[in-house]
Design a protein around this motif. Structure first.
Motif, PDB file in Angstrom:
ATOM      1  N   ALA A 148      37.382 -76.958  30.590  1.00  0.00           N
ATOM      2  CA  ALA A 148      36.108 -77.621  30.912  1.00  0.00           C
ATOM      3  C   ALA A 148      35.693 -78.524  29.750  1.00  0.00           C
ATOM      4  N   PRO A 149      36.436 -79.581  29.482  1.00  0.00           N
ATOM      5  CA  PRO A 149      36.119 -80.450  28.339  1.00  0.00           C
ATOM      6  C   PRO A 149      34.730 -81.097  28.502  1.00  0.00           C
ATOM      7  N   GLY A 150      33.887 -80.944  27.429  1.00  0.00           N
ATOM      8  CA  GLY A 150      32.567 -81.557  27.403  1.00  0.00           C
ATOM      9  C   GLY A 150      31.510 -80.839  28.221  1.00  0.00           C
ATOM     10  N   ARG A 151      31.893 -79.749  28.893  1.00  0.00           N
ATOM     11  CA  ARG A 151      30.926 -79.029  29.729  1.00  0.00           C
ATOM     12  C   ARG A 151      30.040 -78.116  28.876  1.00  0.00           C
ATOM     13  N   TRP A 152      28.929 -77.608  29.546  1.00  0.00           N
ATOM     14  CA  TRP A 152      27.950 -76.800  28.820  1.00  0.00           C
ATOM     15  C   TRP A 152      27.949 -75.367  29.339  1.00  0.00           C
ATOM     16  N   ASN A 153      27.490 -74.507  28.401  1.00  0.00           N
ATOM     17  CA  ASN A 153      27.376 -73.107  28.776  1.00  0.00           C
ATOM     18  C   ASN A 153      26.182 -72.519  28.045  1.00  0.00           C
ATOM     19  N   ASP A 154      25.377 -71.742  28.767  1.00  0.00           N
ATOM     20  CA  ASP A 154      24.272 -71.081  28.100  1.00  0.00           C
ATOM     21  C   ASP A 154      24.787 -69.873  27.359  1.00  0.00           C
ATOM     22  N   GLU A 155      24.270 -69.666  26.110  1.00  0.00           N
ATOM     23  CA  GLU A 155      24.726 -68.619  25.224  1.00  0.00           C
ATOM     24  C   GLU A 155      23.530 -68.001  24.502  1.00  0.00           C
ATOM     25  N   PRO A 156      23.684 -66.762  24.015  1.00  0.00           N
ATOM     26  CA  PRO A 156      22.646 -66.188  23.176  1.00  0.00           C
ATOM     27  C   PRO A 156      22.515 -67.010  21.894  1.00  0.00           C
ATOM     28  N   CYS A 157      21.290 -67.206  21.457  1.00  0.00           N
ATOM     29  CA  CYS A 157      21.027 -68.106  20.332  1.00  0.00           C
ATOM     30  C   CYS A 157      21.522 -67.555  19.001  1.00  0.00           C
ATOM     31  N   PHE A 158      21.791 -66.252  18.901  1.00  0.00           N
ATOM     32  CA  PHE A 158      22.204 -65.688  17.612  1.00  0.00           C
ATOM     33  C   PHE A 158      23.679 -65.920  17.322  1.00  0.00           C
ATOM     34  N   LYS A 159      24.444 -66.329  18.311  1.00  0.00           N
ATOM     35  CA  LYS A 159      25.873 -66.556  18.086  1.00  0.00           C
ATOM     36  C   LYS A 159      26.076 -67.703  17.110  1.00  0.00           C
ATOM     37  N   ARG A 160      27.258 -67.683  16.438  1.00  0.00           N
ATOM     38  CA  ARG A 160      27.526 -68.656  15.389  1.00  0.00           C
ATOM     39  C   ARG A 160      28.469 -69.732  15.918  1.00  0.00           C
ATOM     40  N   LYS A 161      28.031 -70.953  15.825  1.00  0.00           N
ATOM     41  CA  LYS A 161      28.815 -72.091  16.269  1.00  0.00           C
ATOM     42  C   LYS A 161      28.539 -73.247  15.314  1.00  0.00           C
ATOM     43  N   ARG A 162      29.384 -74.283  15.401  1.00  0.00           N
ATOM     44  CA  ARG A 162      29.125 -75.467  14.590  1.00  0.00           C
ATOM     45  C   ARG A 162      27.896 -76.225  15.138  1.00  0.00           C
ATOM     46  N   ALA A 163      27.233 -76.896  14.226  1.00  0.00           N
ATOM     47  CA  ALA A 163      26.060 -77.699  14.612  1.00  0.00           C
ATOM     48  C   ALA A 163      26.508 -79.118  14.924  1.00  0.00           C
ATOM     49  N   LEU A 164      26.228 -79.589  16.137  1.00  0.00           N
ATOM     50  CA  LEU A 164      26.534 -80.969  16.521  1.00  0.00           C
ATOM     51  C   LEU A 164      25.231 -81.777  16.354  1.00  0.00           C
ATOM     52  N   CYS A 165      25.181 -82.636  15.317  1.00  0.00           N
ATOM     53  CA  CYS A 165      23.950 -83.340  14.928  1.00  0.00           C
ATOM     54  C   CYS A 165      24.032 -84.817  15.303  1.00  0.00           C
ATOM     55  N   TYR A 166      22.877 -85.479  15.224  1.00  0.00           N
ATOM     56  CA  TYR A 166      22.846 -86.929  15.417  1.00  0.00           C
ATOM     57  C   TYR A 166      21.877 -87.550  14.421  1.00  0.00           C
ATOM     58  N   THR A 167      22.189 -88.759  14.078  1.00  0.00           N
ATOM     59  CA  THR A 167      21.266 -89.584  13.284  1.00  0.00           C
ATOM     60  C   THR A 167      20.716 -90.651  14.208  1.00  0.00           C
ATOM     61  N   ALA A 168      19.409 -90.665  14.354  1.00  0.00           N
ATOM     62  CA  ALA A 168      18.785 -91.551  15.336  1.00  0.00           C
ATOM     63  C   ALA A 168      18.939 -93.011  14.931  1.00  0.00           C
ATOM     64  N   SER A 169      19.146 -93.841  15.903  1.00  0.00           N
ATOM     65  CA  SER A 169      19.148 -95.281  15.679  1.00  0.00           C
ATOM     66  C   SER A 169      17.723 -95.804  15.577  1.00  0.00           C
ATOM     67  N   CYS A 170      16.817 -95.205  16.335  1.00  0.00           N
ATOM     68  CA  CYS A 170      15.428 -95.671  16.363  1.00  0.00           C
ATOM     69  C   CYS A 170      14.718 -95.271  15.073  1.00  0.00           C
ATOM     70  N   GLN A 171      14.067 -96.261  14.441  1.00  0.00           N
ATOM     71  CA  GLN A 171      13.288 -96.048  13.230  1.00  0.00           C
ATOM     72  C   GLN A 171      11.811 -96.341  13.525  1.00  0.00           C
ATOM     73  N   ASP A 172      10.985 -96.171  12.477  1.00  0.00           N
ATOM     74  CA  ASP A 172       9.551 -96.386  12.663  1.00  0.00           C
ATOM     75  C   ASP A 172       9.244 -97.790  13.153  1.00  0.00           C
ATOM     76  N   MET A 173       9.949 -98.764  12.640  1.00  0.00           N
ATOM     77  CA  MET A 173       9.660-100.141  12.999  1.00  0.00           C
ATOM     78  C   MET A 173      10.552-100.657  14.119  1.00  0.00           C
ATOM     79  N   SER A 174      11.361 -99.760  14.688  1.00  0.00           N
ATOM     80  CA  SER A 174      12.181-100.198  15.818  1.00  0.00           C
ATOM     81  C   SER A 174      11.285-100.670  16.951  1.00  0.00           C
ATOM     82  N   CYS A 175      11.741-101.716  17.640  1.00  0.00           N
ATOM     83  CA  CYS A 175      10.998-102.301  18.760  1.00  0.00           C
ATOM     84  C   CYS A 175       9.622-102.821  18.314  1.00  0.00           C
ATOM     85  N   SER A 176       9.485-103.095  16.979  1.00  0.00           N
ATOM     86  CA  SER A 176       8.265-103.692  16.414  1.00  0.00           C
ATOM     87  C   SER A 176       7.024-102.853  16.705  1.00  0.00           C
ATOM     88  N   LYS A 177       7.262-101.585  17.005  1.00  0.00           N
ATOM     89  CA  LYS A 177       6.161-100.689  17.390  1.00  0.00           C
ATOM     90  C   LYS A 177       5.420-101.201  18.625  1.00  0.00           C
TER      91      LYS A 177
END
Length: 644
Positions: A141-170
């Motif tokens: 099941a590549p890319g699929r999701w599964n609900d899990e107990p929150c205490f389990k240990r897994k890698r953190a998949l993070c993102y850095t947002a493209s949108c900044q404070d002045m993005s879209c000129s506010k």
């Protein structure tokens, strides 16, 4: 050790994730990512260690933006392609909150477009599966999701947002995309970064319109507001405010300013009206002038102006008939007027006539002219006079005059002296024809004597008066008439003429002359008055002089005289406080010192004396009762008085 991978790298290095070489490589990547955090694109990162969901989110928020929030399935395919395989898989930023799957980074609930559950998931196994993992590089099941107990240990998949404070000129909503973002502009803005504002454009300002605008985003642009008012004398026709909408269109057309209208006027009855209308009929600035027909006059203002408030400066005038002063029938006469209403208006006429025995002195007819004046003064009726008569020789005469001496209705009775008989009518009357009813009689018989045996007491001229007598039968004999008057400044008290009767008595007591009296003088308490009254207190010829106590000056005339008209020649003066000279002060202190030292000492003594006397007698110092001033006074020297 924590590590991360830029999403744009390919998974060809997947086989190198072993041993020491793997650790060194991710360490280098961490350094590289830190230096690229300012890149304006949405990038993906992950940890090299496994943590619980809460710790994983804390890791992402400390180093990047948050756990990844997925917007669509294209993004899921991209992540499955660029993120390396890890046996325990990766936590993503979705969690069950109040029984709804919610992206914690954006606080938005899961949409069907982004949903990618594995088969039979979520199943909430054991009722505590509130967090979600993503099967990266899973064979089944590549890319699929599964609900899990929150205490389990897994890698953190993070993102850095493209949108900044002045993005879209506010001025728009920043929407993240894979490696970039797009702007959904708010109403009224446009452009790739929503950097442009919709413009409504300028408009022509109508005449007499005053405008005040605010432009928070640019001249005549979205959210600009313009308020309108009119110059004095004008009022708005249209909206008082316009706003530039997000569509780039004004909410309305600009208003117009129309001249304020006053109520229409009409010429008054018996009058005319002439108006000038510079803007519009009976509008602001209009003026109307009124005139009346002959025989009428304007009552009120003859010119009205229309003001900026829409009101005329005055009420509408009227034309009222011109009237002359009322007339009355003359004494001993009658008056007949036309019209008979008695208003004596313009063109009214009156005729006069006198009763029998009286003749008209003046015009017998008058008319009310257009200026409100009669064409002539009202006439009077004067009694017709008979020729003057005198007592017969050796006789006397006693007359009663009803309408003046020897006027119509006068009656005279004649008497003869002893030893003489009356020949003719004893009584005569002045008739309406101006003739006596009979000729005067005569006294016959006896011996002629120069004066009668009957005589009145001799009269003397009254004090301050004059006397003039006629003696037809001798000094103060019967029919003697004496006339009295008074000198200037005096008035007669009693009859102005006396006649000696045949009985030897005067018709009245001798009159007296009394001095004319002026009003009593009411003085200022400080003014000293000295009067001479030759004919009585405050009477004609009285002269009063005035002066003030030492230290005060006279404000007004120093002399007033009672005149012959009963008025004083000047008004009563007042006393005004003023400083004493140093010499005067020293004189009062008994010190005849003229030196500079003496003056200074005298001034000090004067100040001390004044202060002491003020405590004793409210600041007033009585002079000698025998002073040449004739009364008590007050002296002061403000220049050397240290007290207020």
């Amino acid at each position: 050790m924590a590590g991360c991978l830029k999403a744009s790298w390919k998974p060809r290095l997947r086989s190198l994730f072993l041993g020491t070489a793997q650790l060194l490589w991710f360490s280098a990547l961490i350094s590289e990512l830190v230096t690229q955090k300012e890149v304006a694109a949405w990038t993906y990162n992950y940890s090299t260690k496994a943590y619980s969901w809460n710790v994983s989110r804390a890791f992402c928020r400390r180093h990047f933006t948050d756990l990844v929030a997925i917007q669509n399935k294209n993004e899921i395919a991209h992540l499955n392609d660029v993120i390396p395989y890890f046996s325990s898989y990766y936590w993503i930023g979705i969690r069950k909150i109040r029984n709804k799957w919610t992206w914690v980074g954006t606080n938005k609930t899961l949409t069907e477009e982004a949903e990618n559950w594995a088969d039979n998931e979520p199943n909430n196994k054991r009722n505590n599966q509130d967090c979600v993992e993503m099967y990266i590089k899973s064979n089944l099941a590549p890319g699929r999701w599964n609900d899990e107990p929150c205490f389990k240990r897994k890698r953190a998949l993070c993102y850095t947002a493209s949108c900044q404070d002045m993005s879209c000129s506010k001025q728009g909503e920043c929407i993240e995309t894979i490696g970039n973002y797009t702007c959904s502009c708010y109403p009224g803005f446009y452009g790739p970064e929503c950097e442009y504002v919709k413009e409504c454009g300028k408009f022509d300002i109508p005449k007499h319109v005053l405008m005040n605008c605010s432009h928070p985003l640019g001249d005549f642009s979205f959210n600009s507001q313009c308020a309108f008012r009119c110059a004095e004398g004008y009022e708005l026709s249209g909206p008082s405010r316009l706003e530039c909408l997000a569509s780039g269109i004004w909410t309305d057309e600009p208003p117009q300013c129309k001249a304020v209208q006053c109520r229409s006027l009409e010429a008054p009855i018996h009058g005319t009206m002439d108006c000038v209308h510079p803007l519009a009929a009976f509008a602001y600035g209009s003026s109307c002038k009124f005139e009346c027909q002959p025989g009428y006059q304007v009552r009120g203002s003859n010119t009205l102006h229309c003001t900026g408030s829409g009101q005329w400066t005055e009420p509408l005038p009227t034309c009222e008939a011109i009237a002359c002063a009322p007339l009355e029938s003359p004494a001993h006469g009658s008056m007949d007027c036309s019209p008979t209403a008695g208003a004596f208006e313009y063109n009214s006429s009156c005729t006069f006539r006198c009763a029998d025995g009286f003749k008209l002195e003046g015009r017998d007819a008058v008319q009310c002219a257009d200026l409100g004046q009669w064409t002539a003064p009202a006439p009077v009726c004067e009694a017709i006079k008979c020729p003057g008569i005198s007592a017969p020789e050796q006789g006397s005469l006693d007359c009663l005059h009803a309408h003046g001496e020897f006027g119509v209705g006068s009656t005279c009775r004649f008497f003869c002296n002893k030893d003489f008989e009356l020949e003719g009518s004893k009584d005569v009357e002045c008739t309406v024809s101006g003739k006596w009813s009979a000729p005067p009689p005569t006294c016959k018989g006896g011996t002629s004597v120069p004066f009668p045996e009957v005589q009145c007491p001799a009269l003397t001229t009254p004090a301050q008066g004059t006397m003039s007598c006629s003696h037809p039968l001798g000094s103060f004999g019967p029919n003697t008439t004496c006339y009295f008057g008074c000198k200037t400044g005096f008035t007669l008290r009693g009859a102005n003429s006396l006649q000696c009767r045949t009985s030897g008595q005067w018709t009245a007591v001798t009159p007296t002359c009394r001095a004319i009296r002026c009003s009593e003088l009411r003085m200022d308490t400080a003014v000293v008055k000295n009067c001479s009254n030759p004919w009585g207190d405050f009477s004609y010829g009285s002269t009063c002089t005035f002066h003030c106590p030492e230290g005060q000056s006279l404000n007004g005339s120093a002399r007033a005289t009672c005149r012959e008209n009963g008025h004083w020649s000047a008004s009563v003066p007042t006393c005004q406080a003023g400083p004493l000279t140093m010499q005067e002060a020293l004189t009062y202190l008994g010190a005849g010192v003229a030196s500079t030292t003496g003056l200074a000492v005298g001034g000090t003594l004067l100040a001390l004396l004044r202060k002491r006397l003020r405590k004793k007698d409210d600041g007033k110092c009585p002079l000698s009762p025998h002073s040449h001033l004739g009364t008590y006074g007050v002296f002061t020297n403000a220049a050397y008085d240290p007290t207020p």
